[in-house]
Design a protein around this motif. Sequence first.
Motif, PDB file in Angstrom:
ATOM      1  N   ALA A  26       0.757  -1.244  -0.131  1.00  0.00           N
ATOM      2  CA  ALA A  26       0.002   0.094  -0.031  1.00  0.00           C
ATOM      3  C   ALA A  26       0.827   1.275   0.145  1.00  0.00           C
ATOM      4  O   ALA A  26       0.288   2.363  -0.263  1.00  0.00           O
ATOM      5  CB  ALA A  26      -0.904   0.170   1.103  1.00  0.00           C
ATOM      6  N   VAL A  27       2.107   1.100   0.151  1.00  0.00           N
ATOM      7  CA  VAL A  27       3.192   2.146   0.497  1.00  0.00           C
ATOM      8  C   VAL A  27       4.239   2.112  -0.224  1.00  0.00           C
ATOM      9  O   VAL A  27       4.672   0.945  -0.800  1.00  0.00           O
ATOM     10  CB  VAL A  27       3.458   2.509   1.929  1.00  0.00           C
ATOM     11  N   ASP A  28       4.924   3.101  -0.644  1.00  0.00           N
ATOM     12  CA  ASP A  28       6.126   3.100  -1.454  1.00  0.00           C
ATOM     13  C   ASP A  28       7.224   2.540  -0.751  1.00  0.00           C
ATOM     14  O   ASP A  28       7.195   2.439   0.563  1.00  0.00           O
ATOM     15  CB  ASP A  28       6.351   4.419  -2.416  1.00  0.00           C
ATOM     16  N   ASP A  29       8.513   2.414  -1.363  1.00  0.00           N
ATOM     17  CA  ASP A  29       9.702   1.794  -0.754  1.00  0.00           C
ATOM     18  C   ASP A  29      10.151   2.883   0.629  1.00  0.00           C
ATOM     19  O   ASP A  29      10.477   2.442   1.380  1.00  0.00           O
ATOM     20  CB  ASP A  29      10.678   1.519  -1.619  1.00  0.00           C
ATOM     21  N   ALA A  30      10.046   4.008   0.125  1.00  0.00           N
ATOM     22  CA  ALA A  30      10.206   5.308   1.180  1.00  0.00           C
ATOM     23  C   ALA A  30       9.570   5.020   2.753  1.00  0.00           C
ATOM     24  O   ALA A  30      10.181   5.129   3.555  1.00  0.00           O
ATOM     25  CB  ALA A  30      10.308   6.500   0.505  1.00  0.00           C
ATOM     26  N   ASP A  31       8.474   4.845   2.455  1.00  0.00           N
ATOM     27  CA  ASP A  31       7.668   4.545   3.627  1.00  0.00           C
ATOM     28  C   ASP A  31       7.572   3.235   4.141  1.00  0.00           C
ATOM     29  O   ASP A  31       7.563   3.001   5.327  1.00  0.00           O
ATOM     30  CB  ASP A  31       5.977   4.615   3.012  1.00  0.00           C
ATOM     31  N   LEU A  32       8.187   2.323   3.388  1.00  0.00           N
ATOM     32  CA  LEU A  32       8.173   0.877   4.196  1.00  0.00           C
ATOM     33  C   LEU A  32       9.648   0.922   4.913  1.00  0.00           C
ATOM     34  O   LEU A  32       9.532   0.171   5.924  1.00  0.00           O
ATOM     35  CB  LEU A  32       8.469  -0.079   2.896  1.00  0.00           C
ATOM     36  N   VAL A  33      10.673   1.752   4.722  1.00  0.00           N
ATOM     37  CA  VAL A  33      11.721   1.887   5.453  1.00  0.00           C
ATOM     38  C   VAL A  33      11.631   2.784   6.568  1.00  0.00           C
ATOM     39  O   VAL A  33      12.823   3.101   7.383  1.00  0.00           O
ATOM     40  CB  VAL A  33      13.153   1.811   4.429  1.00  0.00           C
ATOM     41  N   ARG A  34      10.719   3.803   6.306  1.00  0.00           N
ATOM     42  CA  ARG A  34      10.560   4.911   7.553  1.00  0.00           C
ATOM     43  C   ARG A  34      10.139   4.342   8.699  1.00  0.00           C
ATOM     44  O   ARG A  34       9.380   3.439   8.752  1.00  0.00           O
ATOM     45  CB  ARG A  34       9.850   5.968   6.785  1.00  0.00           C
ATOM     46  N   GLN A  35      10.607   5.025   9.798  1.00  0.00           N
ATOM     47  CA  GLN A  35      10.063   4.651  10.974  1.00  0.00           C
ATOM     48  C   GLN A  35       9.036   5.803  11.311  1.00  0.00           C
ATOM     49  O   GLN A  35       9.438   6.808  11.516  1.00  0.00           O
ATOM     50  CB  GLN A  35      11.211   4.742  12.225  1.00  0.00           C
ATOM     51  N   HIS A  36       7.851   5.441  11.198  1.00  0.00           N
ATOM     52  CA  HIS A  36       6.522   6.173  11.581  1.00  0.00           C
ATOM     53  C   HIS A  36       6.433   6.623  13.108  1.00  0.00           C
ATOM     54  O   HIS A  36       5.775   7.682  13.483  1.00  0.00           O
ATOM     55  CB  HIS A  36       5.188   5.647  11.001  1.00  0.00           C
ATOM     56  N   SER A  37       6.993   5.806  14.061  1.00  0.00           N
ATOM     57  CA  SER A  37       6.984   6.193  15.302  1.00  0.00           C
ATOM     58  C   SER A  37       8.269   5.333  16.126  1.00  0.00           C
ATOM     59  O   SER A  37       8.471   4.331  15.613  1.00  0.00           O
ATOM     60  CB  SER A  37       5.578   5.614  16.022  1.00  0.00           C
ATOM     61  N   PRO A  38       8.706   6.068  17.055  1.00  0.00           N
ATOM     62  CA  PRO A  38       9.793   5.229  17.796  1.00  0.00           C
ATOM     63  C   PRO A  38       9.287   4.222  18.542  1.00  0.00           C
ATOM     64  O   PRO A  38      10.261   3.181  18.660  1.00  0.00           O
ATOM     65  CB  PRO A  38      10.421   6.377  18.844  1.00  0.00           C
ATOM     66  N   VAL A  44       9.287  -2.359   6.873  1.00  0.00           N
ATOM     67  CA  VAL A  44       9.814  -3.390   6.129  1.00  0.00           C
ATOM     68  C   VAL A  44      10.737  -4.535   7.213  1.00  0.00           C
ATOM     69  O   VAL A  44      11.081  -5.683   6.849  1.00  0.00           O
ATOM     70  CB  VAL A  44      11.051  -2.852   5.362  1.00  0.00           C
ATOM     71  N   TRP A  45      10.894  -3.922   8.386  1.00  0.00           N
ATOM     72  CA  TRP A  45      11.368  -4.700   9.488  1.00  0.00           C
ATOM     73  C   TRP A  45      10.171  -5.864   9.858  1.00  0.00           C
ATOM     74  O   TRP A  45      10.674  -7.178   9.712  1.00  0.00           O
ATOM     75  CB  TRP A  45      11.787  -4.058  10.640  1.00  0.00           C
ATOM     76  N   ASP A  46       9.197  -5.664   9.935  1.00  0.00           N
ATOM     77  CA  ASP A  46       8.158  -6.382  10.083  1.00  0.00           C
ATOM     78  C   ASP A  46       7.936  -7.386   9.021  1.00  0.00           C
ATOM     79  O   ASP A  46       7.721  -8.633   9.314  1.00  0.00           O
ATOM     80  CB  ASP A  46       6.727  -6.009  10.396  1.00  0.00           C
ATOM     81  N   LEU A  47       8.126  -6.960   7.780  1.00  0.00           N
ATOM     82  CA  LEU A  47       7.923  -7.870   6.593  1.00  0.00           C
ATOM     83  C   LEU A  47       8.908  -9.100   6.630  1.00  0.00           C
ATOM     84  O   LEU A  47       8.453 -10.309   6.640  1.00  0.00           O
ATOM     85  CB  LEU A  47       7.962  -7.226   5.328  1.00  0.00           C
ATOM     86  N   ALA A  48      10.235  -8.647   6.801  1.00  0.00           N
ATOM     87  CA  ALA A  48      11.168  -9.770   7.021  1.00  0.00           C
ATOM     88  C   ALA A  48      11.236 -10.555   8.040  1.00  0.00           C
ATOM     89  O   ALA A  48      11.550 -11.751   8.273  1.00  0.00           O
ATOM     90  CB  ALA A  48      12.728  -8.911   6.651  1.00  0.00           C
ATOM     91  N   HIS A  49      10.853  -9.864   9.306  1.00  0.00           N
ATOM     92  CA  HIS A  49      10.565 -10.709  10.629  1.00  0.00           C
ATOM     93  C   HIS A  49       9.691 -11.830  10.634  1.00  0.00           C
ATOM     94  O   HIS A  49      10.029 -12.794  10.828  1.00  0.00           O
ATOM     95  CB  HIS A  49      10.245  -9.657  11.721  1.00  0.00           C
ATOM     96  N   THR A 146       0.887   0.606  12.580  1.00  0.00           N
ATOM     97  CA  THR A 146       1.813   1.680  12.044  1.00  0.00           C
ATOM     98  C   THR A 146       1.239   2.487  11.336  1.00  0.00           C
ATOM     99  O   THR A 146       1.541   3.998  10.932  1.00  0.00           O
ATOM    100  CB  THR A 146       2.983   0.942  11.555  1.00  0.00           C
ATOM    101  N   HIS A 147       0.361   1.954  10.256  1.00  0.00           N
ATOM    102  CA  HIS A 147      -0.375   2.718   9.146  1.00  0.00           C
ATOM    103  C   HIS A 147      -1.182   4.030  10.055  1.00  0.00           C
ATOM    104  O   HIS A 147      -1.226   4.832   9.328  1.00  0.00           O
ATOM    105  CB  HIS A 147      -1.421   1.638   8.255  1.00  0.00           C
ATOM    106  N   GLN A 148      -1.745   3.472  10.909  1.00  0.00           N
ATOM    107  CA  GLN A 148      -2.546   4.714  11.880  1.00  0.00           C
ATOM    108  C   GLN A 148      -1.843   5.675  12.270  1.00  0.00           C
ATOM    109  O   GLN A 148      -2.177   6.929  12.267  1.00  0.00           O
ATOM    110  CB  GLN A 148      -3.337   3.850  13.049  1.00  0.00           C
ATOM    111  N   LEU A 149      -0.427   5.308  12.691  1.00  0.00           N
ATOM    112  CA  LEU A 149       0.468   6.561  12.991  1.00  0.00           C
ATOM    113  C   LEU A 149       1.263   7.230  11.668  1.00  0.00           C
ATOM    114  O   LEU A 149       1.599   8.224  11.991  1.00  0.00           O
ATOM    115  CB  LEU A 149       1.676   5.815  13.892  1.00  0.00           C
TER     116      LEU A 149
END
Length: 434
Positions: A26-38, A44-49, A146-149
């Motif tokens: 649903a999001v681009d690669d920049a959003d996948l690697v961005r941390q939306h909240s500390p 992308v971490w959740d995906l590989a995890h 995370t999407h909500q944040l």
Amino acid sequence: MSQDVRLTVAAQLERARARTKLLTDAVDDADLVRQHSPIMSPLVWDLAHVGNQEELWLVRDVGGRDPVRHDIDELYDAFKHPRRDRPALPLLNPGEARAYVGQVRDKVLDVLDHVRLDERRLVSNGFAFGMIVQHEQQHDETMLATHQLRLGAPVLSADPPPPAPVAVSGEVLVPAGPFTMGTDIEPWALDNERPAHPVAVAAYFIDAAPVTNAQYAGFVAAGGYDDPRWWSARGWAHRQEAGLTAPMHWQREGDEWAYTRFGRTSRLVADEPVVHVCFFEAEAYAAWAGRRLPTEAEWEKAARFDPATGRSRRFPWGDEEPAARHANLGQRHLAPAPAGAYPEGASPLGVHQLIGDVWEWVDSGFEPYPGFQMFPYAEYSQVFFGGDYKVLRGGSFGTDAAACRGTFRNWDHPIRRQIFSGFRTARDAGPDAS
């Protein structure tokens, strides 16, 4: 029987992966690697995890196969790296992560075709596969949070929840007496749900529905956030330190409250269950209302006890798997449904929406049941027992049915409110209640 289990497992694995794909595509690669909240991992971490956990348990342990990527185990070990530190790790990029989880899944399906499902406890009734299905669905709900944040234009959409065909309000009496808590028979139940054991509970009243936005707004309007009388000492200290003034994502628009959900701001829906409140907020509201939060045993008795038979059901409505008419689960909608939206999901005593919509805080710490046995690894439950956690029950609109049942236990720190958390209240009934 084993073929039926294989078909069920394959379908559940595919359903979980389709949801993971939806949330990450649903999001681009920049959003996948961005941390939306500390307090959240990059998507992308959740995906590989989820792929790494699947590899560790199903490819290597169950299947006895060679590793797909033995060099990344530490990167995706949730206990080695706090969430705030994960963006700085040499993580797989989005393309690599997608390729990795695809390779793992191909091997897992081959393992599923060949493994004997009766040779050891780990795979009996497909348990290890079910554990991984639940793990992926839990991370899907985390990614939904995370999407909500996430800031920016909306990228997720879904049909709105159904309207409420019945009006639900007030409270329900749950009679005194023992009931069976936990389970010995759910094939995919996790270790903290076991074993089944009798628990005696005094009579109590519990809300027929979760606390709604309108009810909670009354607490806010009455100055509840400014009055320490309603807060525990820890709760008041946190309210002051965090500057809490209303539930997360509420904002004023003139004389009314609005709510931002997945990038869209709209007027607060009065009869929806309140969501994104922490335990301390729930506790303070209950005190203001002259009530309290239910204990975990009280919540489960309300959700499972059938007074006609004395038996504990799998779900409030019975033993049937959740269907759309029973509960708001599985990201089918992107909001809680109004109170009274699922009359077919009510318990025999008339308690509504105990499953789905919002996780419900209960006033119990996360502890093992009597006779608890760790299985298959300590890091799922055992290491969290006795910590600074409060239990949540029932699932939310973002919880999949595979990871939600009448015995399922969730837990989190009492300050957390990025999760899809709400609550209902209770009160003692007294010795003369009947």
